[in-house]
Design an enzyme around this catalytic site. Structure first.
Site, PDB file in Angstrom:
ATOM      1  N   GLY A  85      35.718  30.687  44.120  1.00 42.97           N
ATOM      2  CA  GLY A  85      36.532  30.296  45.267  1.00 42.97           C
ATOM      3  C   GLY A  85      37.527  31.351  45.729  1.00 42.97           C
ATOM      4  N   THR A  86      37.540  32.529  45.031  1.00 43.77           N
ATOM      5  CA  THR A  86      38.496  33.583  45.400  1.00 43.77           C
ATOM      6  C   THR A  86      37.727  34.899  45.575  1.00 43.77           C
ATOM      7  OG1 THR A  86      38.912  34.434  43.173  1.00 43.77           O
ATOM      8  CG2 THR A  86      40.141  32.433  43.856  1.00 43.77           C
ATOM      9  N   HIS A  88      37.658  37.259  43.726  1.00 40.03           N
ATOM     10  CA  HIS A  88      37.393  37.893  42.425  1.00 40.03           C
ATOM     11  C   HIS A  88      35.951  38.381  42.309  1.00 40.03           C
ATOM     12  CE1 HIS A  88      37.303  37.872  37.840  1.00 40.03           C
ATOM     13  NE2 HIS A  88      38.244  38.721  38.173  1.00 40.03           N
ATOM     14  N   PHE A 113      20.030  49.034  37.072  1.00 37.06           N
ATOM     15  CA  PHE A 113      21.006  48.067  37.601  1.00 37.06           C
ATOM     16  C   PHE A 113      20.391  46.675  37.596  1.00 37.06           C
ATOM     17  CE2 PHE A 113      24.922  47.099  39.603  1.00 37.06           C
ATOM     18  CZ  PHE A 113      24.700  46.188  40.618  1.00 37.06           C
TER      19      PHE A 113
HETATM   20  N1  LIG Z   1      33.091  35.469  37.035  1.00 34.66           N
HETATM   21  C1  LIG Z   1      32.245  36.254  36.293  1.00 34.66           C
HETATM   22  C2  LIG Z   1      32.716  37.200  35.384  1.00 34.66           C
HETATM   23  N2  LIG Z   1      34.052  37.376  35.226  1.00 34.66           N
HETATM   24  C3  LIG Z   1      34.620  38.034  34.045  1.00 34.66           C
HETATM   25  C4  LIG Z   1      34.698  39.549  34.177  1.00 34.66           C
HETATM   26  O1  LIG Z   1      33.404  40.145  34.177  1.00 34.66           O
HETATM   27  C5  LIG Z   1      35.496  40.138  33.012  1.00 34.66           C
HETATM   28  O2  LIG Z   1      34.829  39.853  31.796  1.00 34.66           O
HETATM   29  C6  LIG Z   1      36.901  39.577  32.956  1.00 34.66           C
HETATM   30  O3  LIG Z   1      37.528  39.823  34.215  1.00 34.66           O
HETATM   31  C7  LIG Z   1      37.730  40.206  31.833  1.00 34.66           C
HETATM   32  O4  LIG Z   1      37.807  41.595  31.961  1.00 34.66           O
HETATM   33  N3  LIG Z   1      31.860  37.964  34.677  1.00 34.66           N
HETATM   34  C8  LIG Z   1      30.494  37.811  34.837  1.00 34.66           C
HETATM   35  O5  LIG Z   1      29.709  38.518  34.180  1.00 34.66           O
HETATM   36  N4  LIG Z   1      30.015  36.873  35.724  1.00 34.66           N
HETATM   37  C9  LIG Z   1      30.848  36.092  36.463  1.00 34.66           C
HETATM   38  O6  LIG Z   1      30.362  35.246  37.269  1.00 34.66           O
HETATM   39  C1  LIG Z   2      32.973  35.999  39.967  1.00 27.18           C
HETATM   40  C2  LIG Z   2      34.065  35.306  39.277  1.00 27.18           C
HETATM   41  O1  LIG Z   2      34.883  35.888  38.606  1.00 27.18           O
HETATM   42  C3  LIG Z   2      34.212  33.867  39.557  1.00 27.18           C
HETATM   43  O2  LIG Z   2      33.588  33.118  38.536  1.00 27.18           O
HETATM   44  C4  LIG Z   2      35.680  33.521  39.584  1.00 27.18           C
HETATM   45  O3  LIG Z   2      35.785  32.290  40.217  1.00 27.18           O
HETATM   46  P1  LIG Z   2      37.084  32.052  41.113  1.00 27.18           P
HETATM   47  O4  LIG Z   2      36.993  33.051  42.261  1.00 27.18           O
HETATM   48  O5  LIG Z   2      36.975  30.620  41.608  1.00 27.18           O
HETATM   49  O6  LIG Z   2      38.285  32.288  40.231  1.00 27.18           O
END
Ligand SMILES: Nc1c(NC[C@H](O)[C@H](O)[C@H](O)CO)[nH]c(=O)[nH]c1=O
Ligand SMILES: CC(=O)[C@@H](O)COP(=O)(O)O
Length: 160
Positions: A85-86, A88, A113
């Site tokens: 939802g963000t 991120h 990749f």
């Molecule tokens: N949201 C997802 C993540 N988030 C975690 C990051 O990759 C990382 O481990 C964290 O920010 C700590 O440094 N990772 C994924 O592989 N897939 C996702 O959907």
């Molecule tokens: C890709 C991500 O890190 C995701 O899972 C984070 O979800 P949110 O953007 O809702 O914090």
């Protein structure tokens, strides 16, 4: 099984030192990617690939860098990032993509990749290589990494 348009090349990777770096988020889909990558490595005659597990996709570049700088001749990077939802999602995907590219270019070690960057679980599953999926991005990534390493090894043989 490979994606539409993906080349099905089985380079002879006999004797090649290969590492598979796999994140742990979305474990079911990650299992499909990892199986696909290891199947591709087997088809390319790669013996005993090293499998390194990291917490998330963001950690793939640092592990790939260390393996590439420790004698690995090809690296396969696997992850599944699904939009939340963000913003991120954008930062994780961008950091992993640019980081893995930087590793490959700076070290000269091919990095396959195999990171899925998807809007939802359905898209990710369709590319996982799991039963009923349409593509196997893990297989593709491993095949590409080995093929690139082999062609460079052969072309540059005797140049050094
Ligand atoms: N949201 C997802 C993540 N988030 C975690 C990051 O990759 C990382 O481990 C964290 O920010 C700590 O440094 N990772 C994924 O592989 N897939 C996702 O959907
Ligand atoms: C890709 C991500 O890190 C995701 O899972 C984070 O979800 P949110 O953007 O809702 O914090």
């Amino acid at each position: 099984m490979s994606g539409a348009g993906a080349p099905t090349v089985h380079a002879d990777g006999h004797g090649l030192r290969v590492a598979v770096i796999a994140a742990r988020w979305h474990e079911e889909i990650m299992g499909g990617l990892l199986d696909g990558a290891l199947t591709a490595l087997s088809h390319c005659k790669v013996e005993d690939p090293v499998v390194v597990r990291v917490p998330g996709t963001f950690e793939l570049p640092v592990a790939a860098s260390r393996m590439a700088r420790s004698g690995c001749e090809a690296v396969v990077a696997l992850g599944v990032v699904i939009r939340g939802g963000t913003p991120h999602f954008d930062y994780v995907c961008s950091a992993a993509t640019s980081g893995l590219t930087q590793v490959s270019v700076e070290t000269g070690v091919p990095v396959g990749f195999g990171v899925l960057t998807c809007d939802d679980e359905e898209q990710a599953y369709a590319r996982s290589g799991l039963p009923g999926s349409q593509e196997d991005k893990g297989y593709e990534a491993a095949s590409a990494a080995v093929s690139t390493a082999v062609v460079l090894r052969d072309v540059l043989k005797g140049w050094a």
